[in-house]
Design an enzyme around this catalytic site. Structure first.
Site, PDB file in Angstrom:
ATOM      1  N   HIS A   1      -7.372  -1.556 -19.295  1.00 38.31           N
ATOM      2  CA  HIS A   1      -6.439  -1.720 -20.411  1.00 38.31           C
ATOM      3  C   HIS A   1      -7.183  -1.525 -21.730  1.00 38.31           C
ATOM      4  O   HIS A   1      -8.137  -2.236 -22.016  1.00 38.31           O
ATOM      5  CB  HIS A   1      -5.788  -3.110 -20.370  1.00 38.31           C
TER       6      HIS A   1
ATOM      7  N   TYR B   1       1.791 -10.735 -25.415  1.00 35.45           N
ATOM      8  CA  TYR B   1       1.800 -12.170 -25.729  1.00 35.45           C
ATOM      9  C   TYR B   1       2.855 -12.367 -26.804  1.00 35.45           C
ATOM     10  O   TYR B   1       2.754 -11.772 -27.884  1.00 35.45           O
ATOM     11  CB  TYR B   1       0.455 -12.626 -26.307  1.00 35.45           C
TER      12      TYR B   1
ATOM     13  N   PRO C   1      -5.317 -20.894 -21.378  1.00 35.01           N
ATOM     14  CA  PRO C   1      -5.405 -19.531 -20.830  1.00 35.01           C
ATOM     15  C   PRO C   1      -5.026 -18.416 -21.808  1.00 35.01           C
ATOM     16  O   PRO C   1      -5.149 -17.247 -21.470  1.00 35.01           O
ATOM     17  CB  PRO C   1      -4.435 -19.560 -19.640  1.00 35.01           C
TER      18      PRO C   1
ATOM     19  N   LYS D   1      -9.872 -16.379 -21.009  1.00 37.72           N
ATOM     20  CA  LYS D   1     -11.320 -16.560 -21.087  1.00 37.72           C
ATOM     21  C   LYS D   1     -11.960 -17.401 -19.989  1.00 37.72           C
ATOM     22  O   LYS D   1     -13.182 -17.355 -19.802  1.00 37.72           O
ATOM     23  CB  LYS D   1     -11.686 -17.204 -22.437  1.00 37.72           C
TER      24      LYS D   1
ATOM     25  N   TYR E   1     -11.501 -10.750 -27.700  1.00 36.02           N
ATOM     26  CA  TYR E   1     -10.751 -10.524 -26.461  1.00 36.02           C
ATOM     27  C   TYR E   1     -11.575  -9.721 -25.452  1.00 36.02           C
ATOM     28  O   TYR E   1     -11.561 -10.024 -24.258  1.00 36.02           O
ATOM     29  CB  TYR E   1      -9.434  -9.808 -26.774  1.00 36.02           C
TER      30      TYR E   1
HETATM   31  P1  RFL Z   1     -12.924 -23.267 -10.011  1.00 36.54           P
HETATM   32  O1  RFL Z   1     -12.273 -21.922  -9.787  1.00 36.54           O
HETATM   33  O2  RFL Z   1     -12.061 -24.397 -10.366  1.00 36.54           O
HETATM   34  O3  RFL Z   1     -13.742 -23.599  -8.674  1.00 36.54           O
HETATM   35  C1  RFL Z   1     -14.301 -24.874  -8.454  1.00 36.54           C
HETATM   36  C2  RFL Z   1     -14.501 -25.068  -6.969  1.00 36.54           C
HETATM   37  O4  RFL Z   1     -15.106 -26.353  -6.773  1.00 36.54           O
HETATM   38  C3  RFL Z   1     -14.453 -27.016  -5.701  1.00 36.54           C
HETATM   39  N1  RFL Z   1     -14.610 -28.475  -5.864  1.00 36.54           N
HETATM   40  C4  RFL Z   1     -15.483 -29.194  -5.154  1.00 36.54           C
HETATM   41  N2  RFL Z   1     -16.364 -28.869  -4.201  1.00 36.54           N
HETATM   42  C5  RFL Z   1     -17.115 -29.865  -3.662  1.00 36.54           C
HETATM   43  N3  RFL Z   1     -17.001 -31.179  -4.030  1.00 36.54           N
HETATM   44  C6  RFL Z   1     -16.127 -31.548  -4.983  1.00 36.54           C
HETATM   45  N4  RFL Z   1     -16.005 -32.816  -5.328  1.00 36.54           N
HETATM   46  C7  RFL Z   1     -15.323 -30.551  -5.583  1.00 36.54           C
HETATM   47  N5  RFL Z   1     -14.380 -30.554  -6.553  1.00 36.54           N
HETATM   48  C8  RFL Z   1     -13.956 -29.298  -6.704  1.00 36.54           C
HETATM   49  C9  RFL Z   1     -13.001 -26.544  -5.782  1.00 36.54           C
HETATM   50  O5  RFL Z   1     -12.339 -26.674  -4.522  1.00 36.54           O
HETATM   51  C10 RFL Z   1     -13.180 -25.088  -6.207  1.00 36.54           C
HETATM   52  O6  RFL Z   1     -13.232 -24.214  -5.099  1.00 36.54           O
HETATM   53  O7  RFL Z   1     -14.062 -23.186 -11.119  1.00 36.54           O
HETATM   54  P2  RFL Z   1     -15.011 -21.972 -11.608  1.00 36.54           P
HETATM   55  O8  RFL Z   1     -15.705 -21.326 -10.433  1.00 36.54           O
HETATM   56  O9  RFL Z   1     -15.790 -22.516 -12.721  1.00 36.54           O
HETATM   57  O10 RFL Z   1     -13.989 -20.846 -12.136  1.00 36.54           O
HETATM   58  C11 RFL Z   1     -13.201 -21.064 -13.272  1.00 36.54           C
HETATM   59  C12 RFL Z   1     -11.882 -20.252 -13.198  1.00 36.54           C
HETATM   60  O11 RFL Z   1     -11.266 -20.502 -11.955  1.00 36.54           O
HETATM   61  C13 RFL Z   1     -10.932 -20.603 -14.345  1.00 36.54           C
HETATM   62  O12 RFL Z   1     -11.637 -20.747 -15.554  1.00 36.54           O
HETATM   63  C14 RFL Z   1      -9.845 -19.522 -14.575  1.00 36.54           C
HETATM   64  O13 RFL Z   1      -8.988 -19.460 -13.481  1.00 36.54           O
HETATM   65  C15 RFL Z   1      -9.048 -19.798 -15.846  1.00 36.54           C
HETATM   66  N6  RFL Z   1      -7.944 -18.848 -16.067  1.00 36.54           N
HETATM   67  C16 RFL Z   1      -8.194 -17.591 -16.579  1.00 36.54           C
HETATM   68  N7  RFL Z   1      -9.458 -17.196 -16.823  1.00 36.54           N
HETATM   69  C17 RFL Z   1      -9.699 -15.918 -17.264  1.00 36.54           C
HETATM   70  O14 RFL Z   1     -10.882 -15.568 -17.481  1.00 36.54           O
HETATM   71  N8  RFL Z   1      -8.689 -14.995 -17.485  1.00 36.54           N
HETATM   72  C18 RFL Z   1      -7.397 -15.321 -17.254  1.00 36.54           C
HETATM   73  O15 RFL Z   1      -6.532 -14.451 -17.397  1.00 36.54           O
HETATM   74  C19 RFL Z   1      -7.096 -16.670 -16.816  1.00 36.54           C
HETATM   75  N9  RFL Z   1      -5.839 -17.046 -16.572  1.00 36.54           N
HETATM   76  C20 RFL Z   1      -6.631 -19.228 -15.789  1.00 36.54           C
HETATM   77  C21 RFL Z   1      -5.575 -18.289 -16.074  1.00 36.54           C
HETATM   78  C22 RFL Z   1      -6.314 -20.466 -15.247  1.00 36.54           C
HETATM   79  C23 RFL Z   1      -5.006 -20.807 -14.999  1.00 36.54           C
HETATM   80  N10 RFL Z   1      -4.758 -22.083 -14.420  1.00 36.54           N
HETATM   81  C24 RFL Z   1      -3.963 -22.277 -13.283  1.00 36.54           C
HETATM   82  C25 RFL Z   1      -5.571 -23.192 -14.835  1.00 36.54           C
HETATM   83  C26 RFL Z   1      -4.262 -18.607 -15.831  1.00 36.54           C
HETATM   84  C27 RFL Z   1      -3.962 -19.871 -15.321  1.00 36.54           C
HETATM   85  C28 RFL Z   1      -2.499 -20.183 -15.133  1.00 36.54           C
HETATM   86  C1  PHB Z   2      -2.812 -13.428 -16.003  1.00 38.77           C
HETATM   87  O1  PHB Z   2      -2.572 -12.243 -15.707  1.00 38.77           O
HETATM   88  O2  PHB Z   2      -2.715 -14.345 -15.172  1.00 38.77           O
HETATM   89  C2  PHB Z   2      -3.216 -13.766 -17.393  1.00 38.77           C
HETATM   90  C3  PHB Z   2      -3.436 -12.730 -18.292  1.00 38.77           C
HETATM   91  C4  PHB Z   2      -3.811 -13.039 -19.595  1.00 38.77           C
HETATM   92  C5  PHB Z   2      -3.943 -14.366 -19.973  1.00 38.77           C
HETATM   93  C6  PHB Z   2      -3.753 -15.380 -19.058  1.00 38.77           C
HETATM   94  C7  PHB Z   2      -3.381 -15.090 -17.759  1.00 38.77           C
HETATM   95  O3  PHB Z   2      -4.283 -14.655 -21.254  1.00 38.77           O
END
Ligand code: RFL
Ligand code: PHB
Length: 394
Positions: free
Chosen positions: A76, A204, A296, A300, A388
């Site tokens: 993109h 957005y 989100p 990031k 971004y």
């Molecule tokens: P995670 O993915 O939460 O993984 C942590 C792991 O640790 C395990 N765990 C344990 N294991 C052992 N003992 C314990 N006591 C434990 N407690 C937990 C868990 O089971 C899990 O497997 O952390 P990590 O690796 O730091 O990764 C971070 C990302 O997952 C997170 O920042 C992103 O998903 C955030 N996020 C987005 N990030 C982006 O860069 N671009 C995006 O477009 C974006 N969109 C989003 C998002 C997060 C969202 N939600 C649901 C919070 C959109 C959404 C809706």
């Molecule tokens: C997504 O595709 O899940 C998504 C994209 C951009 C964002 C957050 C989530 O800022």
């Protein structure tokens, strides 16, 4: 009977951060053990991030897991901001010379699991009572129970990659740890639908009825979000209600290309800004969501986790390869400097793009003025674009 395992780095958490760290260290010949309280299917199934910075793509390439990403990821070159139906494109390529890649976190995780399994990585899934101990000693340990059997992993270093609700951050004494937090007065309701995206780039939108985001996973699968109440549940949001709100918030122009259909995933995420300092305590290092959360809006969270892990992999590899502890000593300070800048961007974009219940008429005009300024100023648009596509690692 307790089973003791020896390794170099014990990684708590097998999300994208933990998996990538293990993969990068394996590339340097450094042995790791990965422990997660969930199983693989659960970790892979979490629908989360969708947008990867170039630096994240570079890290996945370096880790040797970018083959499918290059085949299936969507490049993109820009995205749109919309305000009450008026639209402004942020031309990432023209403003920064960089692009972002749309490729789901589920896919990143799947590629990393496949590679770790191929290299016979030692995993413990469904681990209970995970406890990092003796973190100030030369030989820290991680205690846990798996399949009813107690284990001790004896290691040189512990990497806390266990997300916001993990145990690693809690292992840092209260008088050492400082936390900073902002909880937003709304959440995001997200759906997945097998229909082509409303627009070929992300939109957005801030609208009087609330925020909406049109994103995607592929040419045929869309990921859409709307701002919702903090107390809402998915049962409050039928597909009919979702589509009506979503179309209204995108505005008539952008909604013209919208194809609705039955959603096959629907979930609500609260929005939070959070930072824990320091990110190192003795031989424990925090990385990713274990140390910080961003709303989100700027896409990031995953990208920050990857940036942390790249710096941590460098610090550990310098320790083992060159007996150089400089990067271990400076890890927390270096990572936090970047984390705070990304927190600032995510906070600012969230403030600009959402409807805050407490906002007065003055603050609403301020949001509109900021949007109008962005539309008229290349410098302001470039500031958004530069953040971004991703700030430099250091
Ligand atoms: P995670 O993915 O939460 O993984 C942590 C792991 O640790 C395990 N765990 C344990 N294991 C052992 N003992 C314990 N006591 C434990 N407690 C937990 C868990 O089971 C899990 O497997 O952390 P990590 O690796 O730091 O990764 C971070 C990302 O997952 C997170 O920042 C992103 O998903 C955030 N996020 C987005 N990030 C982006 O860069 N671009 C995006 O477009 C974006 N969109 C989003 C998002 C997060 C969202 N939600 C649901 C919070 C959109 C959404 C809706
Ligand atoms: C997504 O595709 O899940 C998504 C994209 C951009 C964002 C957050 C989530 O800022």
């Amino acid at each position: 009977m307790t089973k003791t395992i020896r390794t170099s780095v014990c990684i708590i958490g097998s999300g994208p951060g933990g998996l990538l760290l293990s993969q990068l260290l394996a590339g340097q010949g450094i042995e790791t053990v990965l422990i997660d309280r969930q199983d693989e299917a659960h970790i892979e199934g979490r629908i989360r991030a969708g947008v990867l910075e170039q630096g994240t793509v570079d890290a996945l390439e370096e880790a040797g897991v970018a083959e499918r990403l290059h085949r299936e990821g969507l490049q993109h070159d820009g995205f749109e901001l919309a305000f009450d139906g008026d639209r402004h494109r942020i031309d990432l390529q023209a403003l920064t010379g960089c692009s972002v890649t749309v490729y789901g976190q589920t896919e990143v995780t799947r590629d990393l699991f496949a590679s770790r399994h191929q290299q016979a990585q030692q995993f413990f899934f469904n681990a209970q009572d995970v406890r990092p101990v003796s973190l100030k000693s030369d030989r820290p340990e991680v205690h846990f129970v798996c399949d009813g059997r107690p284990y001790i992993v004896s290691c040189d270093f512990v990497a806390g990659c266990d997300g916001f609700h993990g145990v690693s951050r809690q292992a840092i004494p209260q008088d050492v740890l400082r936390t900073f937090e902002r909880v937003y007065p709304f959440g995001w309701l997200g759906i997945l639908v097998d229909r082509p995206p409303a627009s070929h780039e992300l939109i957005y939108a801030n609208h009087a009825r609330g925020f909406a985001l049109a994103s995607m996973r592929s040419e045929t699968r869309s990921r859409y979000y709307v701002q919702c109440g903090v107390g809402d549940t998915v049962d409050d949001w039928s597909d009919e209600r979702f589509w009506e709100e979503f179309a209204a918030r995108l505005g008539p122009d952008a909604a013209r290309g919208l194809q609705t259909g039955p959603s096959f995933e629907k979930s609500i995420a609260p929005l939070r800004s959070f930072v824990a300092e320091p990110m190192r305590y003795g031989r424990l290092f925090l990385a990713g969501d274990a140390a910080h959360i961003v709303p989100p809006t700027g896409a990031k969270g995953l990208n920050l986790a990857v940036a942390d892990v790249r710096l941590l992999a460098r610090a550990l590899s310098e320790h083992y390869t060159n007996h150089n502890d400089h990067y271990i000593e400076t890890y927390s300070e270096t990572v936090l400097r970047r984390v705070w800048k990304v927190e600032r961007f995510s906070w600012q974009l969230s403030n600009l793009m959402h409807q805050f219940p407490e906002n007065t008429a003055f603050e609403k005009r301020m949001q509109r003025a900021e949007f109008d300024y962005l539309c008229s100023s290349e410098a302001a648009s470039r500031t958004i674009a530069e953040n971004y596509v991703g700030l430099p690692l250091e």
